[in-house]
Write a protein that holds these residues in place. Structure first.
Motif, PDB file in Angstrom:
ATOM      1  N   ALA A 126      -8.731   1.541 -13.282  1.00 40.30           N
ATOM      2  CA  ALA A 126     -10.023   1.495 -12.583  1.00 40.30           C
ATOM      3  C   ALA A 126     -10.511   0.051 -12.444  1.00 40.30           C
ATOM      4  CB  ALA A 126     -11.050   2.329 -13.344  1.00 40.30           C
ATOM      5  N   LYS A 127     -10.380  -0.704 -13.522  1.00 41.62           N
ATOM      6  CA  LYS A 127     -10.852  -2.094 -13.528  1.00 41.62           C
ATOM      7  C   LYS A 127     -10.195  -2.920 -12.424  1.00 41.62           C
ATOM      8  CE  LYS A 127     -12.541  -5.992 -15.244  1.00 41.62           C
ATOM      9  NZ  LYS A 127     -13.986  -6.272 -15.119  1.00 41.62           N
ATOM     10  N   HIS A 128      -8.883  -2.688 -12.253  1.00 41.01           N
ATOM     11  CA  HIS A 128      -8.126  -3.511 -11.308  1.00 41.01           C
ATOM     12  C   HIS A 128      -7.889  -2.811  -9.970  1.00 41.01           C
ATOM     13  CE1 HIS A 128      -7.560  -6.637 -14.264  1.00 41.01           C
ATOM     14  NE2 HIS A 128      -7.279  -5.700 -15.152  1.00 41.01           N
ATOM     15  N   LYS A 129      -8.631  -1.700  -9.777  1.00 42.43           N
ATOM     16  CA  LYS A 129      -8.577  -0.982  -8.491  1.00 42.43           C
ATOM     17  C   LYS A 129      -7.138  -0.697  -8.064  1.00 42.43           C
ATOM     18  CE  LYS A 129     -13.079  -2.442  -6.731  1.00 42.43           C
ATOM     19  NZ  LYS A 129     -13.604  -2.779  -8.079  1.00 42.43           N
ATOM     20  N   ILE A 130      -6.445  -0.017  -8.974  1.00 41.05           N
ATOM     21  CA  ILE A 130      -5.051   0.354  -8.710  1.00 41.05           C
ATOM     22  C   ILE A 130      -5.034   1.780  -8.186  1.00 41.05           C
ATOM     23  CG2 ILE A 130      -2.777   0.720  -9.757  1.00 41.05           C
ATOM     24  CD1 ILE A 130      -3.581  -1.436 -11.847  1.00 41.05           C
ATOM     25  N   PRO A 131      -4.685   1.970  -6.918  1.00 39.16           N
ATOM     26  CA  PRO A 131      -4.709   3.325  -6.366  1.00 39.16           C
ATOM     27  C   PRO A 131      -3.555   4.173  -6.911  1.00 39.16           C
ATOM     28  CG  PRO A 131      -4.172   1.699  -4.658  1.00 39.16           C
ATOM     29  CD  PRO A 131      -4.250   0.963  -5.943  1.00 39.16           C
ATOM     30  N   LEU A 132      -3.904   5.276  -7.518  1.00 39.86           N
ATOM     31  CA  LEU A 132      -2.892   6.153  -8.116  1.00 39.86           C
ATOM     32  C   LEU A 132      -3.440   7.576  -8.120  1.00 39.86           C
ATOM     33  CD1 LEU A 132      -0.415   6.933  -9.893  1.00 39.86           C
ATOM     34  CD2 LEU A 132      -1.718   6.143 -11.885  1.00 39.86           C
ATOM     35  N   LEU A 133      -2.669   8.489  -7.587  1.00 39.27           N
ATOM     36  CA  LEU A 133      -3.026   9.909  -7.694  1.00 39.27           C
ATOM     37  C   LEU A 133      -2.316  10.475  -8.919  1.00 39.27           C
ATOM     38  CD1 LEU A 133      -4.175  12.611  -6.798  1.00 39.27           C
ATOM     39  CD2 LEU A 133      -2.241  12.854  -5.226  1.00 39.27           C
ATOM     40  N   SER A 134      -3.094  10.813  -9.931  1.00 41.77           N
ATOM     41  CA  SER A 134      -2.532  11.360 -11.160  1.00 41.77           C
ATOM     42  C   SER A 134      -2.896  12.845 -11.223  1.00 41.77           C
ATOM     43  CB  SER A 134      -3.130  10.602 -12.357  1.00 41.77           C
ATOM     44  OG  SER A 134      -2.554  11.053 -13.549  1.00 41.77           O
TER      45      SER A 134
ATOM     46  N   GLY B  45       0.776  -1.236   0.000  1.00 45.04           N
ATOM     47  CA  GLY B  45       0.000   0.000   0.000  1.00 45.04           C
ATOM     48  C   GLY B  45       0.799   1.274   0.000  1.00 45.04           C
ATOM     49  N   ARG B  46       1.966   1.244  -0.610  1.00 47.74           N
ATOM     50  CA  ARG B  46       2.724   2.500  -0.756  1.00 47.74           C
ATOM     51  C   ARG B  46       1.943   3.456  -1.659  1.00 47.74           C
ATOM     52  NH1 ARG B  46       8.345   0.968  -2.157  1.00 47.74           N
ATOM     53  NH2 ARG B  46       8.675   0.978   0.087  1.00 47.74           N
ATOM     54  N   PHE B  47       1.952   4.736  -1.327  1.00 56.96           N
ATOM     55  CA  PHE B  47       1.135   5.727  -2.039  1.00 56.96           C
ATOM     56  C   PHE B  47       1.833   6.146  -3.336  1.00 56.96           C
ATOM     57  CE2 PHE B  47      -0.723   9.763  -3.105  1.00 56.96           C
ATOM     58  CZ  PHE B  47      -2.044   9.664  -2.676  1.00 56.96           C
ATOM     59  N   SER B  48       1.127   5.983  -4.452  1.00 59.88           N
ATOM     60  CA  SER B  48       1.695   6.319  -5.756  1.00 59.88           C
ATOM     61  C   SER B  48       1.126   7.635  -6.264  1.00 59.88           C
ATOM     62  CB  SER B  48       1.364   5.226  -6.783  1.00 59.88           C
ATOM     63  OG  SER B  48       1.915   4.001  -6.384  1.00 59.88           O
ATOM     64  N   VAL B  49       2.009   8.487  -6.736  1.00 58.20           N
ATOM     65  CA  VAL B  49       1.583   9.770  -7.311  1.00 58.20           C
ATOM     66  C   VAL B  49       2.321   9.972  -8.626  1.00 58.20           C
ATOM     67  CG1 VAL B  49       3.332  11.040  -5.970  1.00 58.20           C
ATOM     68  CG2 VAL B  49       1.367  12.269  -6.912  1.00 58.20           C
TER      69      VAL B  49
END
Lengths: 398, 120
Positions: A297-305, A274-278
């Motif tokens: 979105a499909k694979h629920k990949i958390p990413l702040l773009s 769960g490291r935060f990706s930006v």
């Protein structure tokens, strides 16, 4: 366990002799640190020599907060330069000016003093697959060592230790003190440069980067892409110290690399706990493979773009104008279209709607710098909940 | 943003280039901003002339632009990556307006007064 080839010990010793005797050695690293240990080793070598380090950012090689971290111009006064996994050694020590001189070819110049000794460690030299392997402009090297830089650093460090004479130690220490003072002064200049256009709309790239940093600084963050040229502010202003805090560049020019690379890295960061990706996502770059938004979105990949939407490529402007000038023409065709082929305006692309249509939380366009901080707070919470989020921010061109 | 008209004296004799434009003319910062956008200056130098390490070697156009003589001579005769802009491409009036715009850009705050630039 992975094993990488280290360089020939005799060549390593020869390189160490040059580095130990140098008055002003400079280390340049590009795709050098493959692991956190690579960063540690590079710090060790730099401190041993009190040599300044230019990180070309093909990987996160060297802590940006370290007093030996240096800008590209540090090569100018070097007497010995060691390049670690450089993608383009020629361009590291030379300059090219596309000014139409020499029958349109432009002008080549040198960035370094005559007689500067050049050392190279490059694994590209090991990957021979044809007669001609040294691509791009050729740079003559004094000590060229085929092999992996990170794998070679331990033996190079030991060799340098053995080559440093006692009568050199005081000079080396003094070099370090000068670097420390220079680093502090440079940091203040950088921050003052970031204050220019601070309240401007579209939002300055320095403001964009520092608003993002303020929103993520207390998290275990990882900058997974910064394409499209934000004047290198993250590497100049963020305290990037850990190997995972910057994943590096594409290795080539890489237009269209940022979006897919950031989703791939965000997937890895998710799965290691769960490291935060930006990512700082440029508009032109997202036009190449926008389908990757659906994948995230499909694979629920958390990413702040966070978009660096400067509404253009802005890349070929000078060349376009130079060609137009031959015919006494203005490259711009008026209104808000900008010089031909360089802008992405009118219609302005609503990237937030594009992202929403593929299942992202999104907001924009954000043009007022005062609105950016609150929007980032919202977006960070969405990402912490495990979803991708995009902010479409209108920015200054660079 | 502060914008105002300024009186720019055109007496540029630099680098062998003479811009003969009469003794002086009233230049407009507002028109200058429009010309700055139209001619694409902003694409490398930023809308506020703040420059970039990527496109202008970190050099800023504003605040405190070069003296007019040096500024106009550079635009007309540049041998750098920026091509020279001849009078046929960029008129003297437009150039003077652009200069007026750059002169109108206020100085930035001291970074020490901006909390985000002191974030560690």
């Amino acid at each position: 366990m992975r094993c990488a080839p280290a360089c020939d010990p005799n060549a390593v010793q020869e390189a160490a002799k040059l580095l130990a005797a140098a008055q002003n050695p400079v280390i340049v690293a590009d795709r050098a640190a493959r692991t956190p240990n690579g960063v540690r080793l590079l710090v060790q070598l730099a401190e041993l020599l009190q040599a300044r380090v230019i990180d070309q950012q093909g990987r996160m090689n060297f802590p940006k907060t370290h007093y030996l971290s240096a800008p590209p111009a540090a090569v100018n006064n070097a007497d010995v330069i060691i390049g670690l996994e450089l993608s383009d050694y020629w361009a590291t020590v030379n300059s090219y000016l596309d000014n139409g001189e020499n029958g349109g070819i432009g002008v080549n110049g040198t960035r370094i003093k005559p007689g500067t000794k050049l050392i190279s460690i490059s694994s590209v030299d090991v990957i021979t697959k044809s007669n001609y392997q040294d691509f791009q402009r050729f740079q003559t090297i004094d000590v060229s060592m085929p092999g992996d830089a990170e794998a070679t650093l331990p033996s190079l460090i030991e060799a340098v230790k053995s080559e440093i004479q006692n009568d050199r130690k005081a000079a080396i220490e003094k070099r370090g003190e000068a670097a420390r003072k220079g680093h502090e002064a440079a940091e203040a200049r950088t921050r003052q440069a970031a204050a220019l256009a601070w309240d401007a709309s579209p939002i300055s790239t320095a403001r964009l980067c520092m608003e993002i940093y303020a929103a993520i600084k207390d998290l275990d963050w990882s900058l997974v892409a910064s394409e499209g040229n934000v004047s290198n502010w993250p590497n100049r202003l963020w305290p990037i110290e850990k190997h995972h805090q910057w994943i590096g560049r594409s290795g080539g020019y890489g237009v269209g690399y940022g979006a897919p690379a950031s989703v791939g890295a965000a997937l890895a960061n998710r799965d290691i706990g769960g490291r935060f990706s930006v990512s700082i996502q440029s508009d032109g770059d997202l036009m190449y493979a926008p389908g990757v938004l659906w994948t995230a979105a499909k694979h629920k990949i958390p990413l702040l773009s966070v978009m660096h939407n400067n509404r253009g490529y802005h890349q070929e402007l000078m060349h376009v104008q130079r060609l137009s000038s031959f015919r006494n023409r203005v490259a711009s065709i008026g209104n808000d279209l900008g010089p031909i082929g360089t802008s992405i305006m009118n219609p302005d692309i609503e990237y937030h709607k594009l992202a929403e249509s593929m299942g992202w939380w999104a907001k924009g366009p954000i043009k007022d710098p005062a609105q950016l901080g609150p929007a980032l707070k919202q977006a960070v919470e969405v990402v912490k909940d495990g979803q991708p989020a995009l902010l479409n921010v209108w920015t200054q061109p660079r | 943003m502060r914008r105002h008209g300024v009186l720019v004296t055109l007496a540029a004799v630099a680098a062998g280039v003479i811009i003969s434009h009469g003794a002086a003319l009233a230049a407009s910062a507002e028109k200058g901003r429009a010309a700055f956008v139209k001619f694409g200056c902003w694409q490398c130098h930023g809308y506020e002339g703040q420059g970039s390490v990527a496109t202008s070697g970190g050099k800023v156009l504003a605040p405190d632009p070069l003296p007019w003589e040096g500024f106009s001579a550079f635009v007309r005769t540049s041998t750098t990556a920026m091509p020279p802009y001849t009078e046929k491409v960029l008129s003297n009036d437009d150039l003077a307006d652009i200069y007026a715009y750059l002169q109108s850009i206020p100085k930035p705050k001291d970074y020490k007064t901006i909390p985000l630039l002191n974030t560690k």
